[in-house]
Enzyme design. Sequence first.
Site, mmCIF file in Angstrom:
data_model
loop_
_atom_site.group_PDB
_atom_site.id
_atom_site.type_symbol
_atom_site.label_atom_id
_atom_site.label_comp_id
_atom_site.label_asym_id
_atom_site.label_seq_id
_atom_site.Cartn_x
_atom_site.Cartn_y
_atom_site.Cartn_z
ATOM 1 N N ASP A 62 -0.343 -2.485 1.888
ATOM 2 C CA ASP A 62 -0.001 -3.176 3.124
ATOM 3 C C ASP A 62 0.728 -4.486 2.841
ATOM 4 O O ASP A 62 0.445 -5.183 1.868
ATOM 5 C CB ASP A 62 -1.290 -3.466 3.905
ATOM 6 C CG ASP A 62 -1.035 -4.149 5.236
ATOM 7 O OD1 ASP A 62 -0.376 -3.526 6.090
ATOM 8 O OD2 ASP A 62 -1.478 -5.292 5.414
ATOM 9 N N GLU A 67 4.540 -0.570 2.053
ATOM 10 C CA GLU A 67 5.013 -0.993 3.369
ATOM 11 C C GLU A 67 5.805 -2.273 3.130
ATOM 12 O O GLU A 67 5.240 -3.370 3.035
ATOM 13 C CB GLU A 67 3.850 -1.264 4.321
ATOM 14 C CG GLU A 67 4.322 -1.585 5.731
ATOM 15 C CD GLU A 67 3.513 -2.664 6.429
ATOM 16 O OE1 GLU A 67 3.750 -2.858 7.627
ATOM 17 O OE2 GLU A 67 2.673 -3.317 5.803
#
Length: 749
Positions: free
Chosen positions: A417, A470
């Site tokens: 993330d 990401e």
Amino acid sequence: MIIAKADLQALVQGRHADPHSVLGMHPLTFKKQREPGVVVRALLRGVTGCEVVEPDAPGARARPMQRLAPEGLFEVFIPARPDVFKYQLRAAYPGGALRQFFDPYCFLPTLSEQDLYLFNEGNEHRIHDKLGAQVRSLGGVTGVSFAVWAPSAARVSVVGNFNRWDGRYHPMRPLGASGVWELFIPGLDEGELYKFEIRDRAGTVRMKTDPYGTYFEAPPGNAAIVFDVRRLAWSDAGWIGRRCGDADKADRALSIYEVHLGSWKRKPEDAGRPLSYRELAPQLADYAVEMGFTHIELMPLAEHPFDGSWGYQVTGFFAPTHRYGPPEDFAWFVNHLHERGIGVILDWVPAHFPRDSFALAEFDGTHLYEHADPRQGAHMDWGTLIFNYGRNEVRCFLIASALAWIERYHIDGLRVDAVASMLYLDYSRKEGQWIPNRYGGRENLEAIDFIRRVNDLVHKYWPGVAMIAEESTSFPKVSRPTADGGLGFDYKWNMGWMHDTLRYFSKEPIHRRYHHGDLSFGMLYQYAENFISVFSHDEVVHGKASLLYKMGAWHIPQKAANLRALYAHMWAYPGKKLLFMGGEFGQSREWRHDESLDWHLCEFLDHEGVRLLVRDLNRLYSAEPVLHANDFNPHGFRWINCKDADSNVIAYLRLDSLERTLFLAVGNYSGALRKGYRVGVPKPGAWGEIINTNSAYYGGEGQGNEGGRTTEDISADGFKQSLSLTLPPFTTLIFKWTLDLKEPPTVSH
């Protein structure tokens, strides 16, 4: 009394920095008689008396200990015993109860000098098996060893129900200059709740949960729970073997269903509670298999105190959240999905952590895991703290977290993330709010080094496990090997394609002609990375509207038609696939983390038709190598027509290197029916219409090309032959040509 008064006071006041130097057994020459022997000391809570018992001596000889302090400090000198011998303590409690047990202070450290050296160097890749709470057997004595890194602490104790959360008892020993504190407590087992009580140099006492804890109780307690991960049961060896065999096949079928376990489905007859791991696994596996997804991606399941963070503010980097069951149930969940042929990807959050006082923040009274300077250590967007990636022990902690999820729970991939926030020192900061690197640049060199290390180590130890970034910027070579100067990820989310495509489809049809470039711009960089095309949870929250309601149309049937056209374009376009739950059936409202998806919408064809289409697209994608084995091969894609902005039409090919199998995707994203629209193709013959998003089966009007078209010798789009097609409004069509023209279409409705 033999013990020095200073040591006595420090012990009973919970200030002693080296309890093993005075507690337990120590050789001693008693000065008055100059008689050799040993002294034994114990600090016990709530006892009325204590004896030293020699279990191997005749009659299990017992020696009463002298009480030196009301807090329970006992001492005895045993003469004529120059050697250190095996002993136990026998404590008497109010009411006459007796308990005989091994002394925690008679055991050697459970960490070696090599362990500590590698940890301080940042190269101990199995530190998760050494720090934290480990169920062990030492010399035939079972118990739990506790170890924690707190280099600036003045004293650290293990506290729990076993000592009534009193930090004066069970103080830990410092292991040299390593900053690690350690204690083995015999007789403890799984299920014990515990924390670390840390006294800092200023005398402030704070209760902290275990950074390496494997299981936690619910807030507000947040205590760690002793759990032995070695007893987890698995029967997925076949799956793991196949995964390892696919280690060099990045360009394989990968269609991911992103799931938040707490809101996928709930149990309405039980106050709307979330389903447990064991309840979820069969239902989720059945659904993923039916829908043709190859993997599910779980939003963060590492322990977190606040439901509203969706799991992205982690306090337990090694622990599956308690919300859906204990760790063995999570292991059962993963094992069940593997047995059904579904891979499991987990969101992993090494970019930041919350400021909760019970967790990592100012862990030992100093900025241990985070930077002290807020220009480096404060995350501006989320009010959280940023890891100090330049500190060896912090890197070791995070690398161990990644490896532990894969080793302990057989996770098939980690989606990392907020990588962009890790890469740049000025991420979401204004001038003057950040500190340049040593070269004066904005890149976070320590974070980049950490990312490369963790990716290389995952690939070294666990071939076939995917690392997914990401990453929303144009940072180069994110999904390229570190040996080639890349970051070492296997895949990168294609955020640019997602934003461009959604921007186009959000426009009303009459305005789309002015945004036609949004559909073609992404091909300029499509092969710079190994991309996953994504519509994630981030696109359906915070007032952004659901995917269905993003569509530029006035009513639900038209919005559903646009969404079906978008999905067929996404599945035909190069790139692996990811879709957030609810999007596959056109959820109307935005996602809410504390409510179930609106499954009742599947009773209506506008929604069920979208779901059936996604199912068929997944099946087509997995069955046809041309559509998944050429996602990263620029020779596997060719534009036919990307310039017809006035008609809102695009057309492109997906093909293999020998052009034996070709797929033609044609999208008409206007509101007009176009008959006789001519599209040039490189091969003469029959082109079967295998996907038509306007099919009545999917909730459309049923207009199309009667199952396919045969080429005519009319030049178009630079080819000698072409197809005359009917293009329904808001529709994507997919045609297939093969060398064997008698081969039936894979999918046709």
